[in-house]
Motif scaffolding. Structure first.
Motif, mmCIF file in Angstrom:
data_model
loop_
_atom_site.group_PDB
_atom_site.id
_atom_site.type_symbol
_atom_site.label_atom_id
_atom_site.label_comp_id
_atom_site.label_asym_id
_atom_site.label_seq_id
_atom_site.Cartn_x
_atom_site.Cartn_y
_atom_site.Cartn_z
ATOM 1 N N CYS A 120 1.685 5.685 2.058
ATOM 2 C CA CYS A 120 0.482 5.168 2.706
ATOM 3 C C CYS A 120 0.945 4.221 3.807
ATOM 4 N N MET A 170 2.177 2.131 -2.807
ATOM 5 C CA MET A 170 1.352 3.349 -2.789
ATOM 6 C C MET A 170 2.151 4.512 -2.229
ATOM 7 N N HIS A 218 -0.376 -2.081 -1.424
ATOM 8 C CA HIS A 218 -0.095 -1.119 -0.346
ATOM 9 C C HIS A 218 1.345 -0.615 -0.369
ATOM 10 N N HIS A 248 -6.695 4.456 4.083
ATOM 11 C CA HIS A 248 -5.315 4.661 3.650
ATOM 12 C C HIS A 248 -4.632 5.605 4.634
ATOM 13 N N GLU A 276 -1.288 2.757 6.074
ATOM 14 C CA GLU A 276 -2.360 1.877 6.553
ATOM 15 C C GLU A 276 -2.454 0.749 5.533
ATOM 16 N N TYR A 277 -2.406 -0.496 6.006
ATOM 17 C CA TYR A 277 -2.456 -1.594 5.051
ATOM 18 C C TYR A 277 -3.775 -1.557 4.283
ATOM 19 N N CYS A 278 -3.674 -1.482 2.931
ATOM 20 C CA CYS A 278 -4.884 -1.266 2.138
ATOM 21 C C CYS A 278 -5.049 -2.306 1.034
HETATM 22 CU CU1 CUA Z 1 -3.071 2.742 0.680
HETATM 23 CU CU2 CUA Z 1 -1.784 1.311 2.077
#
Ligand code: CUA
Length: 162
Positions: free
Chosen positions: A143, A154, A151, A108, A145-147
């Motif tokens: 966030c 977030m 995402h 993340h 970072e692709y999670c």
């Molecule tokens: Cu956690 Cu994108």
């Protein structure tokens, strides 16, 4: 066979770029040093469950008595920050705030919008970084970072209080 004058020139320019590229990488790694995750934090005992590590047993905000410094333990997880999303991270203005950040699931991001704080939450690693918020106010945390599917939802909040 003779190489054209211009071709020689461009070959030289290309060579210069390659040398320059290698030089910047070497400079970054050797001279400037690379302050990466793990330098101040380190590996967690159990990457699957950060709460097994003493630091992350009870994530939250911990300030000393005179509130001159605080430690904030944050879990970034799909798809919220704990603390940060359900309840804001509340810290005093002017306090030296040290964040300890990790993730129990996937990679993340932890970006405090409008500041230069932009850190990766790496599973199994504790990222440690310090910030001082001079003025009271609210900051959004996102966030970046692709999670996964959530995402884009977030996000969290930091409240800097008097
Ligand atoms: Cu956690 Cu994108």
């Amino acid at each position: 066979m003779e190489i054209h004058r211009y071709e020689k020139g461009w070959l030289f320019v290309a060579l210069l770029f390659i040398v320059g590229l290698v030089a910047t990488v070497v400079y970054g790694a050797v001279v400037a040093g690379v302050d990466m995750v793990g330098d101040r934090g380190g590996a967690l005992a159990n990457p699957q469950d950060p709460t097994e590590s003493p630091d992350f047993r009870d994530p939250g905000v911990y300030c000393n008595d005179d509130r001159s410094s605080c430690d904030v333990y944050v879990l970034a997880r799909r798809f919220f920050f704990q603390p940060g999303t359900a309840q804001p991270i509340r810290v005093p203005a002017g306090s030296n705030v040290t964040f300890h950040l990790t993730s129990p699931d996937v990679l993340h991001g932890f970006e405090v919008v409008g500041t230069n704080v932009n850190v990766m939450a790496v599973p199994g690693q504790s990222a440690v970084f310090s910030v001082t918020f001079d003025d009271t106010g609210e900051y959004d945390v996102v966030c970046n970072e692709y999670c996964g599917s959530g995402h884009h939802t977030m996000e969290g909040r930091i409240e800097v209080v008097p």
